[in-house]
Design an enzyme around this catalytic site. Structure first.
Site, PDB file in Angstrom:
ATOM      1  N   ARG A  74       0.735   3.786  -3.257  1.00  0.00           N
ATOM      2  CA  ARG A  74       0.088   5.062  -2.965  1.00  0.00           C
ATOM      3  C   ARG A  74       1.098   6.185  -2.751  1.00  0.00           C
ATOM      4  NH1 ARG A  74      -5.609   4.093   0.070  1.00  0.00           N
ATOM      5  NH2 ARG A  74      -5.799   1.841  -0.189  1.00  0.00           N
TER       6      ARG A  74
ATOM      7  N   GLU B 207       0.829  -1.206   0.000  1.00  0.00           N
ATOM      8  CA  GLU B 207       0.000   0.000   0.000  1.00  0.00           C
ATOM      9  C   GLU B 207       0.865   1.259   0.000  1.00  0.00           C
ATOM     10  OE1 GLU B 207      -3.074   0.099  -0.490  1.00  0.00           O
ATOM     11  OE2 GLU B 207      -3.972  -1.787   0.169  1.00  0.00           O
TER      12      GLU B 207
ATOM     13  N   GLU C  73     -11.911   0.420 -10.399  1.00  0.00           N
ATOM     14  CA  GLU C  73     -11.461  -0.574 -11.392  1.00  0.00           C
ATOM     15  C   GLU C  73     -12.255  -0.536 -12.698  1.00  0.00           C
ATOM     16  OE1 GLU C  73      -9.546  -1.402  -7.747  1.00  0.00           O
ATOM     17  OE2 GLU C  73     -11.709  -1.273  -8.134  1.00  0.00           O
TER      18      GLU C  73
ATOM     19  N   ASP D 122      -5.136 -10.094  -7.897  1.00  0.00           N
ATOM     20  CA  ASP D 122      -5.417  -9.317  -9.097  1.00  0.00           C
ATOM     21  C   ASP D 122      -4.195  -8.684  -9.765  1.00  0.00           C
ATOM     22  OD1 ASP D 122      -5.104  -7.709  -6.880  1.00  0.00           O
ATOM     23  OD2 ASP D 122      -6.862  -6.447  -7.249  1.00  0.00           O
TER      24      ASP D 122
END
Length: 679
Positions: free
Chosen positions: A314, A310, A579, A442
């Site tokens: 980010r 993360e 998404e 994913d």
């Protein structure tokens, strides 16, 4: 005339040489030895005082001397940054560098989508069969390669590891005796970066960047909103930003209903994540106040554990993107420090990074809830770490992150598909773990393709071979159609074998990724799957009265079930996720078909109707009831970083406002430059 009797007198040079030799021979032996020792000592001192990051490795793992930091032929220049750069004006250390990477074969790129305006997507409307997964169609666009060749991972402290093939050049004709004394191990470089997070190459980060000033990024220019839809998105961003600034400034996220803040890592996530969105939208005032906060208030020496994945996508991704777009070196200084502080994650026995890092005491460990890391997390840091290496000309970040690629490539997979958990200590997948293209799986697949694009679309690359094999596995193992309406969806394999007809909203990134791959030479079966999944994902929005999608959708497997798609009560929430909007953007940007803009406008209006509150936009608990959406009171940073950015680009009159030939988006929507293959 005969020349037998001509006497040739020695030239001046010959006489000088003989004089020097005579003088040398007349010296006492001890003086001659002292002179020789002095010359050798001088050479040794020169080598010892060269900067530290000086070696690369060839394919066999043997150390070879590498260019000085000021000479960056080993990092291909991005034309977006350096359109008119004259390499002759740059500091040179070595003038003769043989190329080690071939140009990408023209046959790989087979453009299948017309590069035109509205309606230019004839291919998308053809009813083409998927074809056999391993048919010639699936491999004809790629040259043959030895996919079994895997670079060995580090075995001990003296193992140098193979340098990532990023176009690095060899330097020949240096005495190997001295080279051996200068070699530093990969672990030495890693430890140096960790112990001195404010330094690069033995000097301060700012001083290092001053040395490579001619190679730094140049400012990009954007023109702001050009139509009413884009202006509406800008207004939505400004409304979100105003609420965040008023009630949560400097904190990670805004809680817009209670008008308070939410802390996660203590890194001002919403500010850093939003930098490039503001820059692209032309919000100069907001960008400046965010930029000033980053310079003055963003501190990384905080005694708080952060998630490697993360924080990378980010914060590191946000800082790097802001640097590349604005040309502001301050963002790169912050990026380099953060990169150094994240490196302890790689101090695992296997080279698979630990999931959690303490940025202050520079320690790392597996997640507290499990001995395993998420597969998607350890494989979704490579775009950012590679870009950090190429932006700073310091190889350690790319070498560590790319080593994970090599490790994953060597592991056994199920038709190219990977379990969603991997152990950082053993470097192996968890037995009988779920296989999914949703949560925890994913972006492994996304980054295979995007790394290949980022590095110049090289042939004979395991990244693209693994990606193609994985999509074959999706087609044969995970893809299904509903019994009545024939909606295509991607399910999961529980315990690695039992099919479950469940698809996360996260999986709706896949249509855009597949289309991007097809644009770069992947088979037509990828294009058809992209189109079919796009239709299904759109249905997950339009079938609900709010016109917003739930977090998870289930699909019927027999015609005895009442509906082809259904949502369980606990899965009916919407987190403002990006998404599907991301996929809509790729479809518009790559085809020019404005139908995708209309689809996105319907969804944007749904967010305006149901998620907008006085202080921003909130996640919702129930998309199935317009009268009781159960506001969850959280505005994640990806709302401003991704969802609104993709809306803005989707509605642009210029579908190449971000040129996908020059830029690749990371998993948090941050554009990073594509580096051409070295030649």
């Amino acid at each position: 005339m005969e020349n037998d009797h001509i006497i040739t007198l020695p030239s001046g040079d010959d006489r000088a040489r003989k004089s020097l030799r005579r003088t040398w021979n007349q010296l006492p032996r001890c003086q001659r030895n002292l002179i020789i020792l002095g010359i050798m000592a001088l050479c040794l001192m020169i080598l010892l005082y060269l900067p530290g990051d000086q070696i690369i490795h060839d394919a066999d793992g043997q150390p070879k001397p590498a260019p000085q930091p000021l000479h960056r032929d080993n990092v291909p220049l991005n034309p977006h940054h350096h359109p008119n750069i004259n390499k002759d004006t740059l500091p040179q250390v070595v003038t003769e560098l043989p190329a080690v990477a071939d140009r990408l074969a023209d046959s790989i790129i087979n453009q299948n989508i017309v590069d035109g305006d509205e309606g230019a997507n004839d291919k998308l409307n053809e009813q083409v069969a998927y074809g056999e997964p391993n048919s010639a169609e699936n491999v004809v666009r790629l040259p043959e390669t030895n996919a079994a060749a895997v670079v060995a991972s580090r075995d001990n402290d003296n193992d140098e590891g193979a340098m990532v093939d990023n176009g690095a050049d060899e330097i020949n004709n240096i005495d190997s005796e001295f080279v051996e004394k200068k070699v530093t191990t990969l672990n030495d470089q890693l430890n140096e970066a960790i112990q001195h997070p404010l330094r690069l190459g033995g000097v301060s980060i700012s001083e290092h960047l001053r040395k490579i000033q001619p190679l730094l990024a140049k400012e990009q220019h954007f023109h702001g909103a050009s139509n009413e839809r884009q202006s509406a998105v800008v207004a939505a961003f400004k409304h979100s930003w105003a609420g965040y600034k008023k009630y949560a400034w400097g904190h990670d996220n805004l809680k817009p209903v209670s008008q308070t803040s939410h802390e996660w890592f203590g890194l001002g996530l919403s500010i850093v994540d939003s930098l490039d969105t503001m820059y692209i939208m032309g919000l100069d005032e907001e960008f400046k106040e965010a930029r000033d906060w980053v310079e003055k208030s963003l501190k990384f020496n905080t005694n708080r554990e952060v998630n490697l994945f993360e924080t990378t996508i980010r914060v590191l991704g946000g800082l790097l993107s802001a640097y590349h777009l604005s040309g502001d070196k301050m963002f790169l200084v912050k990026s380099a420090e953060l990169g150094n502080r994240l490196l302890p994650a790689f101090l695992s026995p296997s080279g698979i990074p630990f999931s959690d890092v303490n940025l202050e005491d520079l320690s790392a460990h597996s997640p507290k809830w499990s001995p395993d890391s998420s597969t998607s997390e350890v494989t979704t840091i490579q775009l950012e770490f590679r870009d950090l290496s190429r932006s700073t000309n310091v190889s350690i970040y790319e070498r560590m992150a790319s080593g994970v690629n090599e490790k994953l490539h060597s592991l056994d997979k199920t038709h190219g598909l990977v379990p969603i958990f991997i152990n950082a200590n053993t470097g192996t997948f968890r037995n009988y773990a779920t296989i999914s293209l949703g949560a925890r799986g994913d972006s492994y697949y996304e980054y295979l393709l995007k790394q290949w694009i980022q590095t110049g679309r090289k042939d004979n690359d395991n990244l693209i071979l693994d990606y193609m094999q994985a999509i074959d596995g999706v087609l044969t193992q995970l893809m299904r159609r509903t019994p009545r309406e024939h909606w295509v969806y991607i399910g999961e394999l529980i315990n690695g074998k039992d099919f479950k007809p469940k698809m996360d909203h996260l999986t709706c990134y896949l249509p855009g990724t597949l289309l991007l791959g097809h644009q770069n030479g992947m088979p037509d079966s990828h294009l058809i799957l992209a189109k079919d999944l796009m239709d299904t994902c759109y249905q997950t929005y339009t079938r609900h009265p709010t016109h917003l999608a739930p977090e998870i959708t289930y699909f019927a497997t027999t015609d005895k079930e009442e509906q082809d798609m259904y949502v369980k009560p606990n899965d009916a929430h919407n987190l403002l996720r990006p998404e599907f909007i991301e996929s809509l953007y790729y479809f518009y940007a790559l085809t020019g078909n404005r139908t995708y803009q209309d689809m996105g406008w319907l969804i944007f209006q749904a967010f305006e109707t149901h998620a907008k509150v006085e202080a921003g936009y909130t996640s919702l608990g129930n998309v199935k009831n317009t009268q009781n959406t159960r506001m969850r009171d959280l505005m994640e940073s990806f709302w401003m970083s991704e969802t609104l950015k993709y809306f803005y680009l989707l509605f642009s009159d210029n579908r190449k406002e971000i040129d996908l030939e020059q830029w690749v988006f990371n998993s948090e929507g941050h554009p990073l430059p594509v580096y051409p293959t070295a030649s």
